[in-house]
Scaffold this active site. Structure first.
Site, PDB file in Angstrom:
ATOM      1  CE  LYS A  17     -32.763  67.727  58.728  1.00 19.93           C
ATOM      2  NZ  LYS A  17     -31.771  67.470  59.787  1.00 19.93           N
ATOM      3  CG  ASP A  37     -29.423  65.176  60.412  1.00 20.55           C
ATOM      4  OD1 ASP A  37     -30.555  64.698  60.598  1.00 20.55           O
ATOM      5  OD2 ASP A  37     -28.999  66.150  61.057  1.00 20.55           O
ATOM      6  CG  ASP A  84     -30.761  58.692  45.085  1.00 20.08           C
ATOM      7  OD1 ASP A  84     -29.980  57.738  44.932  1.00 20.08           O
ATOM      8  OD2 ASP A  84     -30.959  59.542  44.205  1.00 20.08           O
ATOM      9  CE1 TYR A 136     -34.323  60.853  42.282  1.00 14.56           C
ATOM     10  CE2 TYR A 136     -34.859  61.687  44.464  1.00 14.56           C
ATOM     11  CZ  TYR A 136     -33.937  61.187  43.570  1.00 14.56           C
ATOM     12  OH  TYR A 136     -32.643  61.019  43.961  1.00 14.56           O
TER      13      TYR A 136
END
Length: 399
Positions: free
Chosen positions: A206, A269, A293, A136
């Site tokens: 991640k 995930d 998000d 972002y």
């Protein structure tokens, strides 16, 4: 907090004006009931979005930023994203220009709302999403642009990068994640955990793939946690390896009974699976911008959608904060009396809690809960109530 604070407000685009009008009436009534006229809010209108462009010629006037800096607090309806050049997102621009580094999104279930999951009442989490870094930050270059060619050329010739599969046509983006950005977010989440007596804080990342950005986030977040009364996942795993799972679970329970926060981490995930399979296991979450998000919206869906999902963007160092409806502008239903004001109303609840006006926050949240339980629902929640009918029912439950 002053007895008559000035709070900036941005009505927003599309349905923004109508939901803000109703929300403001509820806010003012709850304040008056709580304090008997001794405290009140001075509402200061400021401009942003499509309405600002038509009224003052800019999507985000400097006067708006200056007013929020001066008064400290703002609340806003949804803003449209400009088409073409300029801001990618006015919401992102507000967060970055005011350095509102923590996006805080509490998600919990209200009785009376249909949900796509079997046990939505198990969901009660607060997300701390880093708000100023990650993808972002807006560093990317278009496919076959001179900037993309130069950057790819530099990566290949100077840094021996060979992993870009199609270098001639690839667009390129850069993902900055810093120790400073991570630590201030982690500190905000840990301070919140202490203040709210939360039992568990989970860092979601991640880092198994992005070793130095998201892996760095995990490392720096744990470093920050070491300054707090915590029992970490590493300690748990060491005891489990040495003495077995029962001993590890007992040690964790004893630590939490002593007021320590259990701090662990989960791959992003896997976490998106866990919020469906085992949501009751999680309490407070800190994560990076893009992960946050996805997670915030996915969690909102499990309790009925973003129409009842509040949000805040806060700099805990300066005190500046913007509270916001988290949904879109819905121009197709603007002016039809069909909009659901719950997201904005609950964002107001967060604002009053942040101000230390807990009495006001409790009254509004309780009245909203009674309204939803009574079956008075707007169309997006499966009911037939208009915006006015829904808001008037909330107001009637205020006492």
């Amino acid at each position: 907090m002053q007895n008559q604070p000035t709070i900036c407000y941005i009505e927003g685009d599309g349905i923004g004006a109508e939901i803000f009008r109703h929300a403001q009436e509820i806010f003012d009534k709850a304040v008056n009931l709580s304090f008997g006229g001794e405290k009140s809010i001075h509402w200061k209108k400021v401009h942003a979005g499509e309405k600002a462009l038509s009224e003052v010629g800019e999507y985000l006037p400097q006067e708006t930023l200056d007013a929020i800096k001066e008064h400290g607090l703002a609340i806003k309806g949804p803003l449209g994203t400009p088409v073409g050049g300029g801001f990618r997102s006015i919401n992102v621009a507000l967060r970055q220009q005011l350095d509102l580094y923590a996006c805080v999104r509490p998600v919990s279930y209200f009785e009376g709302i249909d949900s796509p999951v079997k046990r939505p009442e198990d969901v009660d989490m607060t997300i701390f999403r880093e708000n100023t870094e990650d993808v972002y930050s807006g560093i990317e270059f278009e496919s076959q642009s001179e900037e993309a060619k130069q950057l790819i050329g530099y990566l290949e010739s100077s840094l021996n990068v060979t992993k870009i599969r199609f270098p001639k046509t690839s667009a390129i983006g850069i993902k900055p994640v810093s120790a400073e950005g991570t630590k201030r977010l982690a500190k905000a989440a840990l301070d919140y955990a202490v203040a709210q007596n939360k039992k568990r804080l989970t860092f979601v990342h991640k880092g198994n793939i992005m070793k130095f950005t998201e892996g760095g986030f995990r490392h720096w977040a744990y470093e920050t946690a070491n300054d707090y009364p915590v029992f970490t996942q590493l300690e748990y795993l060491q005891i489990k390896q040495e003495a077995g799972i029962e001993a590890a679970n007992k040690a964790k329970e004893e630590a939490q009974s002593q007021g320590k926060i259990y701090v662990d981490d989960v791959i992003a995930d896997n976490f998106l699976q866990q919020i469906l399979l085992n949501p009751s296991h999680y309490d407070l979450v800190a994560t990076l911008n893009l992960n946050g998000d996805y997670i915030s919206d996915a969690l909102a869906a499990t309790v009925g959608g973003i129409g009842i999902s509040p949000g805040a963007n806060i700099n805990y160092e300066t005190g500046h904060a913007i509270f916001e409806a988290t949904h879109g502008t819905a121009p197709d239903i603007a002016g039809l009396g069909l909009a659901n004001p719950s997201s904005l109303i609950l964002s107001g609840v967060m604002m009053f809690e942040y101000m230390g006006w807990g009495e006001v926050a409790s009254k509004i949240k309780e009245a909203l809960g009674k309204t939803l339980k009574s079956g008075c629902l707007t169309k997006d929640l499966g009911g037939t109530a208009t915006t006015s009918e829904f808001s008037e029912r909330i107001a009637s439950y205020l006492n």
